[in-house]
Design an enzyme around this catalytic site. Structure first.
Site, PDB file in Angstrom:
ATOM      1  N   HIS A 104       0.862  -1.190   0.000  1.00 61.98           N
ATOM      2  CA  HIS A 104       0.000   0.000   0.000  1.00 61.98           C
ATOM      3  C   HIS A 104       0.894   1.235   0.000  1.00 61.98           C
ATOM      4  CE1 HIS A 104      -3.713  -2.289   0.749  1.00 61.98           C
ATOM      5  NE2 HIS A 104      -2.959  -3.065   1.507  1.00 61.98           N
TER       6      HIS A 104
ATOM      7  N   ARG B  24      -0.384   4.463  -0.672  1.00 58.24           N
ATOM      8  CA  ARG B  24      -1.207   5.580  -0.137  1.00 58.24           C
ATOM      9  C   ARG B  24      -1.296   6.813  -1.037  1.00 58.24           C
ATOM     10  NH1 ARG B  24      -3.601   1.976   2.778  1.00 58.24           N
ATOM     11  NH2 ARG B  24      -2.613   1.414   4.743  1.00 58.24           N
TER      12      ARG B  24
ATOM     13  N   ASN C 299      -5.560  -6.644   9.364  1.00 65.15           N
ATOM     14  CA  ASN C 299      -6.674  -7.372   8.750  1.00 65.15           C
ATOM     15  C   ASN C 299      -6.169  -8.170   7.555  1.00 65.15           C
ATOM     16  OD1 ASN C 299      -9.195  -8.278   8.112  1.00 65.15           O
ATOM     17  ND2 ASN C 299      -9.909  -6.373   7.194  1.00 65.15           N
TER      18      ASN C 299
ATOM     19  N   ASP D 118       2.025  -6.864   2.511  1.00 71.37           N
ATOM     20  CA  ASP D 118       0.861  -6.086   2.952  1.00 71.37           C
ATOM     21  C   ASP D 118       1.330  -4.835   3.712  1.00 71.37           C
ATOM     22  OD1 ASP D 118      -1.704  -5.201   3.302  1.00 71.37           O
ATOM     23  OD2 ASP D 118      -2.342  -6.816   4.644  1.00 71.37           O
TER      24      ASP D 118
ATOM     25  N   HIS E  50       0.414   3.898   8.098  1.00 73.52           N
ATOM     26  CA  HIS E  50      -0.665   4.758   8.603  1.00 73.52           C
ATOM     27  C   HIS E  50      -0.057   5.941   9.346  1.00 73.52           C
ATOM     28  CE1 HIS E  50      -4.084   2.359   7.509  1.00 73.52           C
ATOM     29  NE2 HIS E  50      -3.613   1.291   8.129  1.00 73.52           N
TER      30      HIS E  50
ATOM     31  N   GLY F 121      -3.384  -2.550  10.008  1.00 70.98           N
ATOM     32  CA  GLY F 121      -2.241  -2.592   9.099  1.00 70.98           C
ATOM     33  C   GLY F 121      -0.943  -2.222   9.764  1.00 70.98           C
TER      34      GLY F 121
HETATM   35 ZN   LIG Z   1      -6.279  -7.289   2.496  1.00 66.98          ZN
END
Ligand SMILES: [Zn+2]
Length: 429
Positions: free
Chosen positions: A53, A55, A278, A305, A309, A324
């Protein structure tokens, strides 16, 4: 720039000299190269992350394509697949091309955008899969990650659609009716802490459904962040039946358990949101099954993953914290720590580079660094140990669960097509 790396061990083999010139590895040096001492270092094909991720666009205070690329290069990665749950969502050719272009401009890793399966991750209408596939970003992986493509009819249509260009649907497997209000793994620890549980069966039920849909359509399914022993078993059976399914596990699911939420890790208190993720951290039995599933090949790849944040979204009450944790700069050390001996260097190259490159269709990645190959590789010092310091990470965010842990295996340098993107803890841009 040309480089001569002396006495380096490729995948744990006998020491050799590696010569990097014009973006490839060549047979012999000509004396113009910068010399690096590779004694004691291991050369691996550049790592490829199927699940990152970044962002950007939308939450540039948590991470940008540039800062995430730095973290990736420092972690030994040469390619990352950027998840679609940005703001706006990467559900059009315009957004995936924007992310792809930002990755090219950063120039530290190949950023391969993942497109959303449904418009706005809404789960109701297929996104423009064909337009994203035909765009400059040449999207091949589609995922609503963060959300499950829950409607079986839509999932079937998505699988049928991407089959035409050998694309893959990467599913965040979570039956939403079974996880309403869930805060952590459903089990003894959740009962003790009084938090609503996320039962294993919510993941397993969706994977079971999806492997049947993949079998029915003949399309490729990829299961994101597998977290339970039962999921490993479902995937094992599907593979035995010839279903075109691949699966990933995260470093944190290979190491941490739900006991961490109860404060089992030294220096942490119960309800520390850094452990909220998650799918949630599961039990020791699940961790054991994930490790053996990865080693025996039922689980094909390790994917981070990486989920940065901003502090205000993470350093708050457990119930309000976003799920996360960071992953790019610590993935290889965690893999070495948990399954390094069982996998060996070739197995690590397979699970963290070759196979993810093949799943994503990234042909320039996943090659063993030998003469004639692209100079896209990373150098590891397996003897070095380091203590994780959140403030020292290149990510814009600091939500690592490994703060203060001492881990093995330091990335010394990373090369992307002959460009040195990281050296001794510093990224090249
Ligand atoms: Zn996921």
């Amino acid at each position: 720039m040309s480089y001569l790396i002396r006495n380096v061990s490729v995948l744990g083999g006998a020491p050799v000299d590696l010569v990097v010139r014009d973006g490839v590895i060549v047979d012999s040096a000509d004396g113009t190269e910068e010399v690096m001492d590779g004694t004691g270092l291991i050369a691996l094909p550049g790592l490829v992350d199927l699940h990152t991720h970044l962002r950007e666009p939308g939450r540039e205070d948590a991470e940008t394509v540039l800062t995430g690329s730095r973290a990736a290069a420092l972690g030994g990665y040469t390619a990352v697949c950027a998840m679609a749950n940005t703001n706006p969502v990467a559900d059009t050719a315009g957004v995936v091309e924007q992310v792809w272009r930002l990755g090219r401009e950063a120039g530290l890793v190949d950023v391969q955008p993942i497109g959303a399966v449904t418009v706005g991750l809404g789960g109701e209408k297929l996104a423009e899969l064909g337009a994203m596939a035909d765009s400059a970003a040449a999207v091949r992986i589609f995922s609503d990650d963060g959300m499950c493509v829950h409607d079986p009819r839509l999932m079937r249509r998505a699988l049928e659609y991407v089959k035409a260009f050998d694309g893959v649907i990467a599913q965040h497997a979570e039956e939403p009716r079974l996880t309403q209000g869930a805060q952590m793994h459903e089990g003894d620890v959740s009962a003790r802490l009084g938090l609503t549980g996320w039962p294993s069966v919510a993941e397993e039920a969706i994977i079971a459904r999806d492997v049947l849909l993949a079998a029915h359509t003949g399309a490729r399914l990829h299961v994101c962040h597998v977290s339970t022993a039962g999921s490993v078993e479902v995937i094992r059976q599907a593979k035995a039946r010839g279903v075109r399914v691949t699966a990933e596990v995260t470093p944190h699911h290979l190491l941490l358990t739900d006991e961490a939420v109860g404060g089992s890790i030294e220096g942490t208190a119960p309800y520390d949101p850094v452990f909220k993720v998650n799918p949630p951290l599961r039990t020791a039995e699940d961790v054991e099954a994930l490790r053996s599933g990865l080693v025996d090949g039922t689980i094909d790849v390790v994917a981070t993953d990486h989920a940065p944040h901003a502090a205000q979204d993470k350093e708050c009450e457990w119930a309000y914290a976003r799920p996360g944790m960071l992953g790019l700069e610590t993935a290889l050390p965690i893999v070495l720590h948990t399954v390094g001996d069982a996998l060996g260097w070739d197995g690590i190259a397979d699970r963290m580079s070759r196979t993810p490159a093949r799943i994503a269709g990234l042909d320039e990645h996943g090659h063993t660094p030998v003469p004639g190959s692209p100079a896209t590789f990373t150098l590891i010092d397996p003897q070095a140990r380091f203590t994780v310091d959140p403030a020292a990470l290149a990510s814009l965010s600091a939500n690592t669960p490994y703060a203060g842990m001492e881990l093995p295996g330091k990335v010394v340098a990373t090369f992307l097509r002959g460009k040195r993107t990281a050296l001794d803890g510093k990224a090249a841009a």
